[in-house]
Each structure stands twice: as structure tokens, then as C-alpha cells.
Design a protein around this motif. Structure first.
Motif, PDB file in Angstrom:
ATOM      1  N   UNK A  88       0.845  -1.207   0.000  1.00 25.57           N
ATOM      2  CA  UNK A  88       0.000   0.000   0.000  1.00 25.57           C
ATOM      3  C   UNK A  88       0.874   1.248   0.000  1.00 25.57           C
ATOM      4  N   UNK A  89       1.979   1.202   0.758  1.00 28.22           N
ATOM      5  CA  UNK A  89       2.886   2.357   0.816  1.00 28.22           C
ATOM      6  C   UNK A  89       3.458   2.628  -0.578  1.00 28.22           C
ATOM      7  N   UNK A  90       3.854   1.550  -1.263  1.00 31.27           N
ATOM      8  CA  UNK A  90       4.428   1.707  -2.611  1.00 31.27           C
ATOM      9  C   UNK A  90       3.406   2.348  -3.559  1.00 31.27           C
ATOM     10  N   UNK A  91       2.166   1.870  -3.487  1.00 34.57           N
ATOM     11  CA  UNK A  91       1.114   2.412  -4.356  1.00 34.57           C
ATOM     12  C   UNK A  91       0.967   3.914  -4.137  1.00 34.57           C
ATOM     13  N   UNK A  92       0.956   4.335  -2.873  1.00 36.67           N
ATOM     14  CA  UNK A  92       0.814   5.765  -2.568  1.00 36.67           C
ATOM     15  C   UNK A  92       2.046   6.550  -3.038  1.00 36.67           C
ATOM     16  N   UNK A  93       3.254   5.982  -2.787  1.00 33.94           N
ATOM     17  CA  UNK A  93       4.484   6.700  -3.124  1.00 33.94           C
ATOM     18  C   UNK A  93       4.655   6.860  -4.626  1.00 33.94           C
ATOM     19  N   UNK A  94       4.107   5.904  -5.398  1.00 33.29           N
ATOM     20  CA  UNK A  94       4.215   5.972  -6.860  1.00 33.29           C
ATOM     21  C   UNK A  94       3.646   7.277  -7.420  1.00 33.29           C
ATOM     22  N   UNK A  95       2.750   7.904  -6.622  1.00 34.57           N
ATOM     23  CA  UNK A  95       2.180   9.189  -7.067  1.00 34.57           C
ATOM     24  C   UNK A  95       3.236  10.293  -7.079  1.00 34.57           C
ATOM     25  N   UNK A  96       4.330  10.081  -6.291  1.00 34.70           N
ATOM     26  CA  UNK A  96       5.333  11.150  -6.171  1.00 34.70           C
ATOM     27  C   UNK A  96       6.603  10.886  -6.974  1.00 34.70           C
ATOM     28  N   UNK A  97       6.769   9.693  -7.483  1.00 35.98           N
ATOM     29  CA  UNK A  97       7.996   9.409  -8.243  1.00 35.98           C
ATOM     30  C   UNK A  97       8.197   7.912  -8.412  1.00 35.98           C
ATOM     31  N   UNK A  98       9.371   7.564  -8.933  1.00 40.85           N
ATOM     32  CA  UNK A  98       9.721   6.143  -9.117  1.00 40.85           C
ATOM     33  C   UNK A  98      10.100   5.534  -7.781  1.00 40.85           C
ATOM     34  N   UNK A  99       9.581   4.368  -7.482  1.00 39.04           N
ATOM     35  CA  UNK A  99       9.878   3.751  -6.188  1.00 39.04           C
ATOM     36  C   UNK A  99      10.697   2.477  -6.402  1.00 39.04           C
ATOM     37  N   UNK A 100      11.814   2.380  -5.671  1.00 33.74           N
ATOM     38  CA  UNK A 100      12.618   1.150  -5.705  1.00 33.74           C
ATOM     39  C   UNK A 100      12.696   0.593  -4.290  1.00 33.74           C
ATOM     40  N   UNK A 101      12.591  -0.736  -4.182  1.00 29.23           N
ATOM     41  CA  UNK A 101      12.611  -1.365  -2.854  1.00 29.23           C
ATOM     42  C   UNK A 101      13.719  -2.412  -2.795  1.00 29.23           C
ATOM     43  N   UNK A 102      14.523  -2.391  -1.729  1.00 29.79           N
ATOM     44  CA  UNK A 102      15.526  -3.448  -1.488  1.00 29.79           C
ATOM     45  C   UNK A 102      15.208  -4.109  -0.161  1.00 29.79           C
ATOM     46  N   UNK A 103      15.005  -5.427  -0.201  1.00 29.50           N
ATOM     47  CA  UNK A 103      14.744  -6.135   1.068  1.00 29.50           C
ATOM     48  C   UNK A 103      16.038  -6.751   1.595  1.00 29.50           C
ATOM     49  N   UNK A 104      15.937  -7.433   2.752  1.00 28.78           N
ATOM     50  CA  UNK A 104      17.100  -8.112   3.370  1.00 28.78           C
ATOM     51  C   UNK A 104      18.289  -7.175   3.582  1.00 28.78           C
ATOM     52  N   UNK A 105      18.012  -6.043   4.164  1.00 27.13           N
ATOM     53  CA  UNK A 105      19.073  -5.092   4.487  1.00 27.13           C
ATOM     54  C   UNK A 105      19.315  -5.117   6.008  1.00 27.13           C
ATOM     55  N   UNK A 106      20.477  -4.643   6.410  1.00 30.76           N
ATOM     56  CA  UNK A 106      20.821  -4.587   7.839  1.00 30.76           C
ATOM     57  C   UNK A 106      21.348  -3.195   8.171  1.00 30.76           C
ATOM     58  N   UNK A 107      20.868  -2.664   9.286  1.00 30.44           N
ATOM     59  CA  UNK A 107      21.436  -1.396   9.769  1.00 30.44           C
ATOM     60  C   UNK A 107      22.555  -1.732  10.750  1.00 30.44           C
ATOM     61  N   UNK A 108      23.730  -1.211  10.499  1.00 32.36           N
ATOM     62  CA  UNK A 108      24.836  -1.330  11.447  1.00 32.36           C
ATOM     63  C   UNK A 108      24.899  -0.002  12.184  1.00 32.36           C
ATOM     64  N   UNK A 109      24.809  -0.086  13.503  1.00 30.39           N
ATOM     65  CA  UNK A 109      24.704   1.139  14.284  1.00 30.39           C
ATOM     66  C   UNK A 109      25.942   1.269  15.169  1.00 30.39           C
ATOM     67  N   UNK A 110      26.650   2.354  15.028  1.00 31.84           N
ATOM     68  CA  UNK A 110      27.860   2.585  15.823  1.00 31.84           C
ATOM     69  C   UNK A 110      27.496   3.640  16.860  1.00 31.84           C
ATOM     70  N   UNK A 111      27.692   3.285  18.135  1.00 25.57           N
ATOM     71  CA  UNK A 111      27.167   4.138  19.209  1.00 25.57           C
ATOM     72  C   UNK A 111      28.292   4.607  20.113  1.00 25.57           C
ATOM     73  N   UNK A 112      28.140   5.802  20.602  1.00 19.87           N
ATOM     74  CA  UNK A 112      29.116   6.339  21.547  1.00 19.87           C
ATOM     75  C   UNK A 112      28.977   7.840  21.606  1.00 19.87           C
ATOM     76  N   UNK A 113      29.987   8.474  22.159  1.00 22.50           N
ATOM     77  CA  UNK A 113      29.975   9.921  22.202  1.00 22.50           C
ATOM     78  C   UNK A 113      30.666  10.388  20.924  1.00 22.50           C
TER      79      UNK A 113
END
Ligand code: ADP
Ligand code: ASP
Ligand code: MG
Length: 439
Positions: free
Chosen positions: A355-380
Motif C-alpha cells: 500500500x505504501x508503494x502504491x501511494x508513493x508511486x504518485x510522487x515518483x519512481x519507487x525502488x525497494x531493497x529487502x534483506x538489508x541490515x542497519x549497522x549502528x555505531x554508538x558512543x559519544x
């Protein structure tokens, strides 16, 4: 009053339960003791629930019977007296009887499933309380279903919980269940997988405890995922913000939301090991320890969405329109990067992706990549401390990075990568950022 939370492995067998009993009785501190289910039980209950939703009651009943056998074994090792064993058997008869009745409901639904998932914590706490009584420890068991409530948005009702719980805390030791709660309809619900940490933090906030202690099978928050990286080390002190980022971005030792109530009510959180109780562990509070980069965590199951549009060029309101689509489908966004003609962002809940893709298509080309990982580096990681980005980029120089987020907060730098590269990236960053970590 201190909250002591013990996770699944800490109550994973009779021996460990006895160790928990000795840990909570070796001083005079008043405690609320929050227990998880015996390790493996919630996974089995999830499996049983899935079978029942697929209308396979015979297989589900076999699993319930096999789980009952495991608990028969547990109580035979846990109790020394025939009286305690008899009480334990009564508890098993009662709750396994309820599980079997649920399994026989022909149109087993999601509400029934939540009732099923609650039996893990109900069993561990009841069996533990019998052990405490049979060893003459003056503890009481209070059901979390009598005080732990969430609102329609799934948020804990902290003030209400405090009002209900405080008058009941008239023994030195109160045992209760983690994970389980009641929703506004009064039905049994839960705080999502790993939610006992969250329960402990909510209870600590609700009764303004002195401290919340999360006891688990490792000596504190390590500076990298010990399941993937060999040379990791515990961190002595973290700020609430740092710990919240690590928990949210995949450090499994803490439920993603578990720091928030403690932070809001300024209750320190201490992570301790039941296997090695003398280890210092990690203290989460307002103070930080000295190192600039403290830890790395990884969150899997991420979907990247890119919206490309020449209409974005010099246009205002474009980002607002995009974000509104995600808002409309109650889907939260973790990372965002923009260029003049494109916006890339990540989500971890892809329930409404189509549903999100359908709505976003109104604003431009939509590309989706699945199986991604966020690596988060934390500290000061404040920008004045130059050189951090260079160290990170040098460490991952051979790895294709899909997105980078820097500057959103002083605590967090995030990289988006293909999940297949996760172990490589965590190890490369470990070598590049923590050169002094000892074996
Ligand atoms: P519990 O059953 O006590 O809630 P969990 O299995 O949920 O315990 O959390 C403890 C586990 O979290 C550890 O055994 C460890 O493998 C894993 N873990 C992942 N990341 C980290 C980290 N950064 N620091 C410590 N433990 C971590
Ligand atoms: N028993 C629940 C689970 O396995 C909650 C918890 O252990 O924190 O997810
Ligand atoms: Mg856990």
C-alpha cells in the motif's frame, strides 16, 4: 526497592532457578523479581499457536504434551519435598489443562494465541514461588495481569500501574511475570518478544525504584555482538541515550523499548550476569565512560525504499508528502538520506509495504531493497572529535555501503548494508575501532 529481572536462561532449569533464589535472598534489599519463561518455552508456545491458527490441533496437542513432560522433569529436579512436588503438579495440571482447552477451540484466533503465549511466564513464576515457599523464604507472587496494562497504542500505563502495584508491595520479595499484560479490552496481551526487560523497566519507573537490574547469561552490554564477533568486551557505563540506541538497533541483551521508562523516570539500569554474578556488568544512567566509540550493533530485517523524482528539485513539501504516507500506515522510519532528486529511507515493518508503494508511486519512481541490515555505531560521537568517520570508512573500505546516516544524534552513526555482509562488517569494524580489545 530494586527490580531484579531474570531472563529465560537464568530460569532455564532447576539448578538455575535455585541459583536465582539464592541471589535474591543473600541480602536484605526489598525486591520485585520479574521472571521470564523458562528458555525455549515461549518459542514452543509460538509454534503451538501457529499450528492452531493453521488448524492443526493434533500436532499442537503433541507439542503441548511434550512440553508437559519437560516440566514434569523440571519439577522433579526443583523440589525436595513431596508437598512442594504435589503443589508443582497441581500448577502443571491447571495450566496445561487450560492450554489443552485452548487447543480444542475450533476457531482459535489471535486473542487465544496471546493467551497461549502467556503460559510460559505464568508457569515459571508459579513454580518458582512454590520453591521459595518450600525453602521458607517469605515471598509473594503477584500476577502481572492484575496491574500491567497497556493503552490502545500499546503503550504502558505507567502511572496506573504504579497506583495498582505500590499498595501490594508489602513483602520483602515480590515475584511477578515479565512480558505479559492486559490490553484496554481487558484481554491477555504481551509486550512483544523479549519483553520481560521492558516489564522490569516499566515496573521500576512505576514504583520509582532505586535501580533496575537485568540479570542474564552475559556480563553486561558488550561492545559488539558476541554471537558473531569473537573478541568483544563488556562496557562499564553507558548513558540512557547510548543504551537506548543499542537496544533499538539490535543489541539483543535488551528489548528495544526497555530503556525508555527507566530513562524517563531517571532510574539507573544495571546489566548483570547470573553465571558470573561478581562481574561488574554495565551501568546505564546519566554518566558515560570515556571511550568515544562504545559499541556496535546490527538490526536485520530492514527494507530500504528509494523515491526518485525530478519534481523534488527545488520543491518544498516533498518530504512532508513522503513522510505522510508512512504516517498514514503507522510505519516508522529508521534512517533517511536525501539528495536533490531522491529520498532513501528504511523501515523494519513491511506489513503495509504494498500500500505504501502504491501511494508513493504518485510522487515518483519507487525502488525497494529487502534483506538489508542497519549497522549502528554508538558512543559519544560528536563531530568535534574528528577522525571517527575516517576510521569507520577505512574499516569498511571493501564493503558496499547502501546508506550512511551521520549527525542525526551525537550518539549514533548508522550504515545500511546487505544482510549477507553483516558478519564481515561487524568483524571489520571491531578490528578497526576496538584495536585494544583483549582476547
Ligand atoms: P534473556 O533470556 O536473559 O533475556 P537474551 O538472550 O535476550 O537473554 O539476551 C542475552 C544475549 O544477548 C546474550 O547471550 C548475547 O548472545 C546477546 N547479545 C547480542 N548483542 C549483545 C551485546 N551487544 N552485548 C551483550 N549481549 C548481546
Ligand atoms: N518469554 C518471552 C520471550 O521469550 C519474554 C522474555 O523472555 O523476555 O520472548
Ligand atoms: Mg531477552
Amino acid at each position: 526497592m530494586i527490580i531484579y529481572k531474570f531472563g529465560g536462561t537464568s530460569v532455564g532449569n532447576a539448578q538455575r532457578m535455585k541459583k536465582v533464589a539464592s541471589l535474591i535472598t543473600n541480602d536484605d534489599i526489598s525486591k520485585v523479581v520479574v521472571l521470564s519463561a523458562v528458555s525455549g518455552t515461549t518459542n514452543t508456545l509460538v509454534e503451538i499457536g501457529e499450528l492452531l491458527q493453521k488448524r492443526k490441533p493434533e500436532t499442537a496437542i503433541k507439542l503441548i504434551e511434550s512440553l508437559r513432560n519437560d516440566y514434569n522433569q523440571l519439577i522433579s529436579e526443583l523440589y525436595d519435598t513431596p508437598e512442594a512436588h504435589k503443589k508443582g503438579t497441581e500448577i502443571l495440571d491447571k495450566y496445561f489443562g487450560q492450554m489443552l482447552s485452548l487447543a480444542n477451540i475450533p476457531d482459535f484466533n489471535l486473542g487465544n494465541n496471546k493467551t497461549m503465549l502467556a503460559f510460559g511466564e505464568i508457569l515459571s513464576t508459579n513454580l518458582f514461588q512454590i520453591y521459595m515457599e518450600s525453602n521458607n523464604h517469605d515471598s509473594q507472587l503477584i500476577s502481572a495481569l492484575d496491574f500491567m496494562t497497556i493503552d490502545a497504542e500499546g503503550e504502558p500505563e505507567i502511572e496506573e500501574i504504579g497506583k495498582k502495584l505500590k499498595p501490594q508491595l508489602n513483602k520483602r520479595l515480590t515475584i511477578t511475570q515479565g512480558f505479559i499484560c492486559r490490553n484496554p479490552q481487558g484481554q491477555t496481551d504481551n509486550l512483544k518478544r523479549g519483553g520481560s526487560d521492558y516489564s522490569a523497566s516499566i515496573i521500576g519507573a512505576a514504583i520509582q525504584a532505586e535501580e533496575i537490574q537485568i540479570w542474564t547469561d552475559i556480563d553486561g552490554m558488550h561492545n559488539n555482538d558476541p554471537r558473531i564477533v569473537k573478541k568483544t568486551a563488556p562496557i562499564a557505563a553507558l548513558t540512557f541515550d547510548e543504551a537506548a540506541e543499542l537496544a533499538y538497533f539490535g543489541a539483543k541483551i535488551l528489548h528495544p523499548a526497555s530503556i525508555l521508562p527507566a530513562q524517563k523516570y531517571k532510574i539507573p539500569v544495571r546489566l548483570k550476569s547470573t553465571i558470573n554474578p561478581d562481574a561488574e556488568g554495565t551501568l546505564i544512567g546519566s554518566k558515560t565512560s570515556s571511550r568515544d566509540v562504545k559499541a556496535i550493533a546490527a538490526k536485520d530485517g530492514i527494507t530500504a525504499v528509494k523515491i526518485k523524482s525530478s519534481r523534488m528539485l527545488l520543491a518544498y513539501g516533498f518530504l512532508k508528502n513522503i513522510f505522510e504516507v508512512f504516517g498514514q500506515f503507522k510505519t516508522s522510519i529508521d534512517m533517511v538520506t536525501t539528495s536533490e532528486v531522491a529520498v532513501s529511507l528504511t523501515i523494519d515493518d513491511d506489513t503495509h509495504l504494498e500500500s505504501i508503494k502504491t501511494e508513493l508511486n504518485k510522487f515518483g519512481n519507487v525502488e525497494v531493497d529487502i534483506n538489508q541490515t542497519i549497522i549502528c555505531i554508538v558512543g559519544d560521537l560528536i563531530s568535534e572529535k574528528s577522525g571517527i568517520l575516517k576510521r569507520i570508512f577505512d574499516a569498511v573500505s571493501d564493503i558496499p555501503v547502501r546508506m550512511v546516516s551521520y549527525g542525526g544524534s551525537r550518539n549514533n552513526i548508522s550504515l545500511l548494508i546487505d544482510s549477507k555482509l553483516k558478519a564481515d562488517v561487524l568483524n571489520a569494524l571491531n578490528d578497526g575501532l576496538f584495536e585494544n580489545v583483549k582476547d
